[in-house]
Write a protein that holds these residues in place. Structure first.
Motif, mmCIF file in Angstrom:
data_model
loop_
_atom_site.group_PDB
_atom_site.id
_atom_site.type_symbol
_atom_site.label_atom_id
_atom_site.label_comp_id
_atom_site.label_asym_id
_atom_site.label_seq_id
_atom_site.Cartn_x
_atom_site.Cartn_y
_atom_site.Cartn_z
ATOM 1 N N HIS A 37 0.835 -1.210 0.000
ATOM 2 C CA HIS A 37 0.000 0.000 0.000
ATOM 3 C C HIS A 37 0.873 1.264 0.000
ATOM 4 O O HIS A 37 0.593 2.214 -0.735
ATOM 5 N N VAL A 38 1.924 1.274 0.797
ATOM 6 C CA VAL A 38 2.846 2.414 0.850
ATOM 7 C C VAL A 38 3.450 2.643 -0.541
ATOM 8 O O VAL A 38 3.498 3.773 -1.033
ATOM 9 N N GLN A 39 3.899 1.573 -1.171
ATOM 10 C CA GLN A 39 4.476 1.679 -2.509
ATOM 11 C C GLN A 39 3.465 2.256 -3.505
ATOM 12 O O GLN A 39 3.786 3.166 -4.276
ATOM 13 N N LYS A 40 2.254 1.748 -3.472
ATOM 14 C CA LYS A 40 1.222 2.226 -4.402
ATOM 15 C C LYS A 40 0.887 3.692 -4.164
ATOM 16 O O LYS A 40 0.692 4.452 -5.113
ATOM 17 N N GLU A 41 0.828 4.116 -2.911
ATOM 18 C CA GLU A 41 0.522 5.520 -2.595
ATOM 19 C C GLU A 41 1.632 6.453 -3.072
ATOM 20 O O GLU A 41 1.354 7.528 -3.596
ATOM 21 N N ILE A 42 2.867 6.039 -2.866
ATOM 22 C CA ILE A 42 3.990 6.856 -3.322
ATOM 23 C C ILE A 42 3.961 6.982 -4.838
ATOM 24 O O ILE A 42 4.121 8.082 -5.379
ATOM 25 N N CYS A 43 3.757 5.875 -5.521
ATOM 26 C CA CYS A 43 3.683 5.911 -6.990
ATOM 27 C C CYS A 43 2.510 6.777 -7.449
ATOM 28 O O CYS A 43 2.641 7.540 -8.413
ATOM 29 N N LYS A 44 1.401 6.677 -6.760
ATOM 30 C CA LYS A 44 0.233 7.502 -7.094
ATOM 31 C C LYS A 44 0.564 8.986 -6.934
ATOM 32 O O LYS A 44 0.242 9.793 -7.803
ATOM 33 N N ASN A 45 1.225 9.345 -5.834
ATOM 34 C CA ASN A 45 1.607 10.739 -5.599
ATOM 35 C C ASN A 45 2.589 11.252 -6.646
ATOM 36 O O ASN A 45 2.569 12.435 -6.991
ATOM 37 N N LEU A 46 3.463 10.371 -7.134
ATOM 38 C CA LEU A 46 4.424 10.747 -8.167
ATOM 39 C C LEU A 46 3.827 10.678 -9.574
ATOM 40 O O LEU A 46 4.496 11.041 -10.533
ATOM 41 N N LYS A 47 2.590 10.164 -9.651
ATOM 42 C CA LYS A 47 1.933 9.925 -10.942
ATOM 43 C C LYS A 47 2.734 8.913 -11.775
ATOM 44 O O LYS A 47 2.946 9.079 -12.970
ATOM 45 N N ASN A 80 10.065 3.666 5.209
ATOM 46 C CA ASN A 80 10.953 4.766 4.836
ATOM 47 C C ASN A 80 11.896 4.372 3.710
ATOM 48 O O ASN A 80 12.233 5.199 2.858
ATOM 49 N N ALA A 81 12.335 3.122 3.685
ATOM 50 C CA ALA A 81 13.197 2.646 2.597
ATOM 51 C C ALA A 81 12.472 2.777 1.255
ATOM 52 O O ALA A 81 13.067 3.210 0.262
ATOM 53 N N ILE A 82 11.200 2.429 1.245
ATOM 54 C CA ILE A 82 10.400 2.544 0.021
ATOM 55 C C ILE A 82 10.247 4.012 -0.363
ATOM 56 O O ILE A 82 10.455 4.389 -1.521
ATOM 57 N N LEU A 83 9.913 4.835 0.605
ATOM 58 C CA LEU A 83 9.747 6.270 0.364
ATOM 59 C C LEU A 83 11.034 6.891 -0.173
ATOM 60 O O LEU A 83 11.013 7.628 -1.169
ATOM 61 N N ILE A 84 12.151 6.605 0.462
ATOM 62 C CA ILE A 84 13.428 7.180 0.055
ATOM 63 C C ILE A 84 13.799 6.726 -1.353
ATOM 64 O O ILE A 84 14.241 7.530 -2.176
ATOM 65 N N TYR A 85 13.623 5.443 -1.634
ATOM 66 C CA TYR A 85 13.943 4.935 -2.972
ATOM 67 C C TYR A 85 13.184 5.716 -4.040
ATOM 68 O O TYR A 85 13.777 6.218 -4.997
ATOM 69 N N TYR A 86 11.866 5.822 -3.886
ATOM 70 C CA TYR A 86 11.065 6.489 -4.924
ATOM 71 C C TYR A 86 11.344 7.993 -4.973
ATOM 72 O O TYR A 86 11.313 8.594 -6.045
ATOM 73 N N LYS A 87 11.632 8.593 -3.847
ATOM 74 C CA LYS A 87 11.962 10.023 -3.831
ATOM 75 C C LYS A 87 13.249 10.262 -4.615
ATOM 76 O O LYS A 87 13.315 11.135 -5.475
#
Length: 144
Positions: A37-47, A80-87
């Motif tokens: 879910h965290v991964q999907k939300e981050i990707c959604k926010n980044l479009k 946070n690892a997922i968030l940092i990677y996508y950021k």
């Protein structure tokens, strides 16, 4: 095809939990669902749309080996690892491949003694720029 994907995810979950069991804990199905879910939300926010279904496991696998991962901080560390990677991934052009991004994020995390904050992201950005990767973002977004 769904059966093959399900088997692949089960195998990856088993591998992750094998690493974690050496530390005395594992990820439950609910925790895996939360990380997805965290991964999907981050990707959604980044479009973005993540096409590599095993990317989540590739991102968090190194962190399962971290000496800084414990039962008490495992979920926040992995989230946070997922968030940092996508950021970081979103801030650099296509020359930065996924494996380099994942490795750099993890090595920087361990070199900073397991601290995940804005300084970690800044340090990763500086390191990647020194290695010659082009940064898409002109300014660093302070939100973490």
């Amino acid at each position: 095809m769904k059966l093959q994907e399900s088997t692949m995810h089960q195998n990856e979950l088993i591998n992750l939990n094998e690493y974690l069991l050496t530390k005395g804990f594992e990820l439950s199905e609910e925790e895996i669902a939360k990380l997805v879910h965290v991964q999907k939300e981050i990707c959604k926010n980044l479009k973005w749309i993540e096409l590599d279904e095993s990317k989540l496991y590739k991102i968090i696998l190194p962190y399962t080996l971290s000496p800084y991962l414990s039962f008490d901080n495992k979920m926040i560390t992995l989230e946070n690892a997922i968030l940092i990677y996508y950021k970081i991934r979103s801030m650099f052009d296509w020359h930065l491949d996924d494996e380099t991004c994942i490795t750099t994020c993890f090595k920087t995390y361990t070199s900073l003694y397991g601290i995940q904050d804005k300084e970690l992201i800044k340090t990763i950005i500086i390191g990647l720029k020194k290695e010659g990767y082009n940064n898409n973002a002109n300014d660093f977004n302070e939100s973490f």
